[in-house]
Write an enzyme that holds these catalytic residues in place. Sequence first.
Site, PDB file in Angstrom:
ATOM      1  N   ASP A  11       0.690  -1.534   0.084  1.00 40.81           N
ATOM      2  CA  ASP A  11       0.282   0.264   0.297  1.00 40.81           C
ATOM      3  C   ASP A  11       0.943   1.068   0.049  1.00 40.81           C
ATOM      4  O   ASP A  11       0.211   1.761   0.739  1.00 40.81           O
ATOM      5  CB  ASP A  11      -0.882   0.074   0.945  1.00 40.81           C
ATOM      6  CG  ASP A  11      -1.984  -0.939   1.747  1.00 40.81           C
ATOM      7  OD1 ASP A  11      -2.214  -1.542   0.155  1.00 40.81           O
ATOM      8  OD2 ASP A  11      -1.847  -1.527   2.391  1.00 40.81           O
TER       9      ASP A  11
ATOM     10  N   LYS B 105       1.807   2.233  -5.314  1.00 41.58           N
ATOM     11  CA  LYS B 105       2.609   1.789  -6.445  1.00 41.58           C
ATOM     12  C   LYS B 105       1.809   1.268  -7.634  1.00 41.58           C
ATOM     13  O   LYS B 105       2.326   1.567  -9.035  1.00 41.58           O
ATOM     14  CB  LYS B 105       2.797   0.056  -6.203  1.00 41.58           C
ATOM     15  CG  LYS B 105       3.725  -0.673  -5.482  1.00 41.58           C
ATOM     16  CD  LYS B 105       3.621  -2.292  -4.700  1.00 41.58           C
ATOM     17  CE  LYS B 105       2.262  -2.818  -4.105  1.00 41.58           C
ATOM     18  NZ  LYS B 105       2.202  -2.262  -3.184  1.00 41.58           N
TER      19      LYS B 105
ATOM     20  N   HIS C 217      -4.621  -1.564  -5.812  1.00 41.33           N
ATOM     21  CA  HIS C 217      -3.962  -0.588  -6.224  1.00 41.33           C
ATOM     22  C   HIS C 217      -4.703   0.333  -6.674  1.00 41.33           C
ATOM     23  O   HIS C 217      -5.480   0.084  -7.575  1.00 41.33           O
ATOM     24  CB  HIS C 217      -2.893  -0.839  -7.345  1.00 41.33           C
ATOM     25  CG  HIS C 217      -2.046  -2.469  -7.004  1.00 41.33           C
ATOM     26  ND1 HIS C 217      -1.447  -2.441  -8.123  1.00 41.33           N
ATOM     27  CD2 HIS C 217      -1.672  -2.455  -5.579  1.00 41.33           C
ATOM     28  CE1 HIS C 217      -0.705  -3.627  -6.919  1.00 41.33           C
ATOM     29  NE2 HIS C 217      -0.553  -3.895  -6.102  1.00 41.33           N
TER      30      HIS C 217
ATOM     31  N   GLN D 125       2.297  -6.405  -3.384  1.00 39.38           N
ATOM     32  CA  GLN D 125       2.648  -6.478  -1.874  1.00 39.38           C
ATOM     33  C   GLN D 125       4.104  -5.397  -1.528  1.00 39.38           C
ATOM     34  O   GLN D 125       3.882  -5.373  -2.665  1.00 39.38           O
ATOM     35  CB  GLN D 125       3.043  -8.395  -1.759  1.00 39.38           C
ATOM     36  CG  GLN D 125       1.396  -8.662  -1.207  1.00 39.38           C
ATOM     37  CD  GLN D 125       0.539  -9.479  -2.967  1.00 39.38           C
ATOM     38  OE1 GLN D 125       0.923  -9.510  -3.589  1.00 39.38           O
ATOM     39  NE2 GLN D 125      -0.407  -8.865  -2.793  1.00 39.38           N
TER      40      GLN D 125
HETATM   41  P1  GDP Z   1      -0.679   1.019  -3.641  1.00 38.80           P
HETATM   42  O1  GDP Z   1      -1.399  -1.074  -3.252  1.00 38.80           O
HETATM   43  O2  GDP Z   1       0.450   0.267  -3.278  1.00 38.80           O
HETATM   44  O3  GDP Z   1      -0.972   0.309  -5.458  1.00 38.80           O
HETATM   45  O4  GDP Z   1      -1.170   1.423  -2.809  1.00 38.80           O
HETATM   46  P2  GDP Z   1      -2.332   1.047  -1.766  1.00 38.80           P
HETATM   47  O5  GDP Z   1      -3.459   2.006  -3.157  1.00 38.80           O
HETATM   48  O6  GDP Z   1      -3.809   0.662  -1.146  1.00 38.80           O
HETATM   49  O7  GDP Z   1      -2.806   2.899  -0.971  1.00 38.80           O
HETATM   50  C1  GDP Z   1      -2.106   4.050  -1.256  1.00 38.80           C
HETATM   51  C2  GDP Z   1      -3.442   5.358  -1.147  1.00 38.80           C
HETATM   52  O8  GDP Z   1      -2.237   6.391  -1.166  1.00 38.80           O
HETATM   53  C3  GDP Z   1      -4.174   5.475  -1.959  1.00 38.80           C
HETATM   54  O9  GDP Z   1      -5.445   5.763  -1.085  1.00 38.80           O
HETATM   55  C4  GDP Z   1      -3.711   5.968  -2.958  1.00 38.80           C
HETATM   56  O10 GDP Z   1      -4.841   7.139  -3.510  1.00 38.80           O
HETATM   57  C5  GDP Z   1      -3.286   7.584  -2.056  1.00 38.80           C
HETATM   58  N1  GDP Z   1      -2.214   7.972  -2.280  1.00 38.80           N
HETATM   59  C6  GDP Z   1      -1.266   8.015  -3.575  1.00 38.80           C
HETATM   60  N2  GDP Z   1       0.039   8.672  -3.477  1.00 38.80           N
HETATM   61  C7  GDP Z   1      -0.252   9.890  -2.868  1.00 38.80           C
HETATM   62  C8  GDP Z   1       0.122  10.900  -2.548  1.00 38.80           C
HETATM   63  O11 GDP Z   1       1.433  11.629  -2.934  1.00 38.80           O
HETATM   64  N3  GDP Z   1      -0.630  11.113  -1.126  1.00 38.80           N
HETATM   65  C9  GDP Z   1      -1.633  11.129  -1.091  1.00 38.80           C
HETATM   66  N4  GDP Z   1      -2.049  12.039  -0.529  1.00 38.80           N
HETATM   67  N5  GDP Z   1      -2.594  10.108  -1.430  1.00 38.80           N
HETATM   68  C10 GDP Z   1      -1.628   9.437  -1.733  1.00 38.80           C
HETATM   69  P1  IMO Z   2      -0.883  -4.224  -2.265  1.00 35.67           P
HETATM   70  O1  IMO Z   2       0.267  -4.886  -3.991  1.00 35.67           O
HETATM   71  C1  IMO Z   2      -0.816  -4.488   1.987  1.00 35.67           C
HETATM   72  C2  IMO Z   2      -0.543  -8.516   4.077  1.00 35.67           C
HETATM   73  C3  IMO Z   2      -2.284  -8.373   4.570  1.00 35.67           C
HETATM   74  C4  IMO Z   2      -1.250  -9.781   5.466  1.00 35.67           C
HETATM   75  C5  IMO Z   2       0.028 -11.132   4.774  1.00 35.67           C
HETATM   76  C6  IMO Z   2      -0.357 -11.761   4.237  1.00 35.67           C
HETATM   77  O2  IMO Z   2      -2.382  -2.930  -2.116  1.00 35.67           O
HETATM   78  O3  IMO Z   2       0.066  -3.684  -1.283  1.00 35.67           O
HETATM   79  P2  IMO Z   2      -2.280 -13.012   2.168  1.00 35.67           P
HETATM   80  O4  IMO Z   2      -3.749 -12.889   2.470  1.00 35.67           O
HETATM   81  O5  IMO Z   2      -2.027 -12.621   1.115  1.00 35.67           O
HETATM   82  O6  IMO Z   2      -2.096 -14.482   3.068  1.00 35.67           O
HETATM   83  O7  IMO Z   2      -2.078 -12.048   4.010  1.00 35.67           O
HETATM   84  O8  IMO Z   2       0.044  -9.640   3.476  1.00 35.67           O
HETATM   85  N1  IMO Z   2      -0.821  -8.323   2.303  1.00 35.67           N
HETATM   86  C7  IMO Z   2      -0.785  -6.875   2.603  1.00 35.67           C
HETATM   87  N2  IMO Z   2      -1.000  -6.031   2.729  1.00 35.67           N
HETATM   88  N3  IMO Z   2      -1.254  -4.657   0.587  1.00 35.67           N
HETATM   89  C8  IMO Z   2      -1.639  -6.106   0.099  1.00 35.67           C
HETATM   90  O9  IMO Z   2      -1.159  -5.896  -1.368  1.00 35.67           O
HETATM   91  C9  IMO Z   2      -1.617  -6.498   0.735  1.00 35.67           C
HETATM   92  N4  IMO Z   2      -1.236  -8.068  -0.056  1.00 35.67           N
HETATM   93  C10 IMO Z   2      -1.081  -8.619   1.593  1.00 35.67           C
HETATM   94  O10 IMO Z   2      -2.674  -7.831   5.194  1.00 35.67           O
HETATM   95  O11 IMO Z   2      -0.566  -9.059   6.940  1.00 35.67           O
HETATM   96 MG    MG Z   3      -3.288  -1.788  -2.060  1.00 37.53          MG
END
Ligand code: GDP
Ligand code: IMO
Ligand code: MG
Length: 423
Positions: free
Chosen positions: A14, A17, A42, A222
Amino acid sequence: MSKVNVVLGTFYGDEGKGKIIDYLSENADVSIRCTGGNNAGHTINVDGKKFAFHLIPSGILNRETKAIIGNGVVIDPKVLIGEIENLKQNGYTVDNLFISDKAQIIMPYHIMMDKLQEELRAERKIGTTARGIGPAYTDKFERAGIRVEDFISNNFEELARNNIAKNNKTFKMYGKEELNADKIIKEYKEYAKILRRYVVDTVDMIHELLEENKKIVCEGAQATLLDIDFGNYPFVTSSNPTIGGICTGSGIGPKYIGEVYGVLKAYSSKVGEGMFMTEQNNEIGDTIRELGHEYGTTTKRPRRCGWLDLVALKYAARVNGLTGLAINHMDTIGKLDKIKLCVGYEHNGEKTMRFSTNNEYLKECTPIYEEFEGNFGDISNIKTREELPENAKLYLNRIEEVVNVPIKFIGTGADRNSLIVSE
Ligand code: GDP
Ligand code: IMO
Ligand code: MG
């Protein structure tokens, strides 16, 4: 021949990416998901609309970009069809989607088994996303999995029937409801009919595209500290989200790899159980969670929040061979008055930069912090690093200095355009 650029998570997922992939895909012909499944979420914000991708590569939002789900992915067909439908409803064509014939299918028994295993772990639970990821990869490596090529063929019924019967024995033993094989097979045959048109030999396809000099980006899911080998085992996922997983999950050899971008946030967050050295289980953590809207994209769980840990980041840089950093949420951290940055650990009275996923070692370590001034103001429209406020520059310079990897992207807001690029 063109090189493949890769985007990877450096911490616990999170990190944003999706947003970096979205930017890179603007100038790419192909984007590929290589590992994981719909445990990933994502997020990309386009003109006030929020897209959350779980299986389809985020690059599909750039209409010209081919989106490939590679062989290393575990696919829940129901979720994938839902994502396809959502894109169509929003006016996107999914004609550019390709699914590897070698990817694995997540079946209902995988999801049930994931939940059952968490129940049995009781207070030692991992905190999985309950999407069946671990059991699906277990079956893959046990050679009992259902590949996409089998899913769309006449082999499916027999494979599914055997696996359902095997899993039902376990469910019965633990007093759980048994699955109805006929019902599942009927339902999943319908899914196979819908998905069949997207299935190709993606290894062949990717190499043809490479030979045509097409620009390819790989979307890591991840993150490094969730890696089955390099993460905080057992509080990890069941795949290799690090650089090796990109190669094995797509069929791209290391000689084709170009830039490897490690994505991080200006602070840290984690969902699920396990060590988190710089966690702030206090008012500071609560404030960061609210400022950064730190609630899971996939499970909506509140994320644990804390300071940025450069010991762990240096480890991620080593393990993945990072060539550049992408640091998101500078706007969020800049809302605080004071920011702390972990620049080392104290271990047995000495400062160390050594990270280890050995949980006993980590318990013996205490983070060493440096304090920085916050209050960056509104930075969401700034387009160059030079124009950032002095406090933000000092923070970024120190990160670069300690980790010794250049910062190539700076996230200044959730919107896709709130990004400073210095490639
Ligand atoms: P990922 O799994 O790595 O793609 O990330 P996620 O989408 O799960 O979580 C990232 C969160 O941060 C999302 O809600 C994005 O919209 C938000 N986000 C990403 N970059 C920025 C930033 O530079 N500033 C803010 N405020 N939010 C961001
Ligand atoms: P993105 O791509 C955050 C975490 C779960 C748990 C552990 C194992 O959005 O960054 P699983 O269901 O994979 O067996 O869970 O891994 N986990 C993540 N945490 N972002 C993710 O993906 C995750 N994918 C798995 O919360 O701790
Ligand atoms: Mg994510």
